[in-house]
Every structure is written in structure tokens, then in C-alpha cells.
Write a protein that holds these residues in place. Sequence first.
Motif, PDB file in Angstrom:
ATOM      1  N   UNK A 139       0.844  -1.190   0.000  1.00 31.38           N
ATOM      2  CA  UNK A 139       0.000   0.000   0.000  1.00 31.38           C
ATOM      3  C   UNK A 139       0.878   1.237   0.000  1.00 31.38           C
ATOM      4  N   UNK A 140       0.727   2.047  -1.020  1.00 40.96           N
ATOM      5  CA  UNK A 140       1.522   3.277  -1.121  1.00 40.96           C
ATOM      6  C   UNK A 140       0.764   4.263  -2.008  1.00 40.96           C
ATOM      7  N   UNK A 153       4.505   7.968  -1.126  1.00 44.98           N
ATOM      8  CA  UNK A 153       4.195   7.954   0.301  1.00 44.98           C
ATOM      9  C   UNK A 153       4.033   6.514   0.739  1.00 44.98           C
ATOM     10  N   UNK A 200       2.609   8.334   7.529  1.00 39.26           N
ATOM     11  CA  UNK A 200       2.852   8.310   6.090  1.00 39.26           C
ATOM     12  C   UNK A 200       4.113   9.107   5.796  1.00 39.26           C
ATOM     13  N   UNK A 201       5.121   8.453   5.286  1.00 37.88           N
ATOM     14  CA  UNK A 201       6.422   9.057   5.055  1.00 37.88           C
ATOM     15  C   UNK A 201       6.631   9.261   3.564  1.00 37.88           C
ATOM     16  N   UNK A 202       6.769  10.503   3.135  1.00 37.39           N
ATOM     17  CA  UNK A 202       6.963  10.756   1.711  1.00 37.39           C
ATOM     18  C   UNK A 202       8.437  10.816   1.319  1.00 37.39           C
ATOM     19  N   UNK A 205       5.795  18.085   8.558  1.00 39.70           N
ATOM     20  CA  UNK A 205       7.090  17.682   8.013  1.00 39.70           C
ATOM     21  C   UNK A 205       7.974  18.900   7.824  1.00 39.70           C
ATOM     22  N   UNK A 232      11.333  19.769   5.319  1.00 38.06           N
ATOM     23  CA  UNK A 232      12.199  19.365   4.220  1.00 38.06           C
ATOM     24  C   UNK A 232      13.245  20.440   3.972  1.00 38.06           C
TER      25      UNK A 232
END
Lengths: 116, 114
Positions: free
Chosen positions: A31-32, A95, A102-104, B33, B35
Amino acid sequence: AQKITQTQPGMFVQEKEAVTLDCTYDTSDPSYGLFWYKQPSSGEMIFLIYQGSYDQQNATEGRYSLNFQKARKSANLVISASQLGDSAMYFCAMREESGGSYIPTFGRGTSLIVHP
Amino acid sequence: NAGVTQTPKFQVLKTGQSMTLQCAQDMNHNSMYWYRQDPGMGLRLIYYSASEGTTDKGEVPNGYNVSRLNKREFSLRLESAAPSQTSVYFCASSGDREKDNEQFFGPGTRLTVL
């Protein structure tokens, strides 16, 4: 190894023509999500389009479509009928879920120049 | 509805100086986040926060600290700035449901370390 690879540092296209920006990704998660962002010279990040890994159909948003080939792990952006205002940097991102977050991850980008 | 705001927009520091970049969002997002963007490198994740009170390292955390002050605010601190930290810094937020499929970005902070 890079998780997101954009192999085209720069692309040129004639106004009103279609252009494809390449993106390949690497993940073992089932899942992404895949994204494309546009960054014009003014610097802001503009969300263009999203494709979920379980989506059966390719995503479309106006002149933008995402050519999603899951087996090849590619998520190319197609811009139809290019306009001068499409000149910008384009970033592909993925992601993944990690521990509930959720890490992009972003690719290095493709610079698109649209010629009149 | 301001979305994601960042301050300052520009900053020049001398090596060894410290500073804090501020970020706030008004979309009630749990995830935030930080960046950095360098030429030819895309956006690289420094730190992220999945919820108030939690922070985690990203790809390039060395030389930075973060604080998730509350649900709205997520700050990035450079304790002793180095020329290698010259970059454009973006803050972003997103929802954390599967269908929350967009990250919302702030306008960025252009930082130069001399």
C-alpha cells in the motif's frame, strides 16, 4: 538505492504538444501513494495529481494524467496540450506507511521548458 | 484559511549562529514535516511529526532539532549553523488517512549561512 527515480533532468516541449515525465519507484509495501508536484520559478509547491497503489484506473486531473504501470513500478506524468505556464520543475513523490505514519520521499525532479 | 505558514521567508546567518524556523497550519492536520531543498537533490525529509508530542528523524536530521509545540505548530531549530545548511526549507502538513492524498506546503524559507 533511490526510492524515486526521475531520469530526465530536463525536458523541452513545443507549446500545445503533449509531454511525458518519467518516474520509477521502489517499494516493497503493498500500500503506497504516488504524487506529482509542480514547482514554478516562484518556488511554491503545487500538488498536481495522486495515484493510490490499489487504484484500478489511472488518475486524471484536467490536462494531467498519471500513467500508472504497477508491475513496472512506474508512475509517469503526462501533460497534454502544454502551455507556456507549464514551464517548471516537476517532482514525483511516493508515500509509504511506517508505524502508522505516512512518510513521503521525493525524486530529484525534472525541469520542463515549454517553447512557444 | 491560511493553510501552512512559515517564518521567516529569508534569513542570513553566520556560521555558528542559531535560529528557529517557525511553521503553523490551520487545517487540523496531525502530520507535519520539514524538508530541505538543494539544487539537483529534490526535497529531502529532515524530521516529521505524526501527531502532537511525537517527532521522528527523516533522511537528513543531523544538525537540526524540532519541536511539535501543539497540533498547529512545528518548529525547526539550527543550534549551530553551518554553510552546508544553506538551503530552502519547506514545512508541510497532511492528513493521515488513506484518502488524505495531498501534502500542503508552506512558501519556504531561504536560508544562507556564511
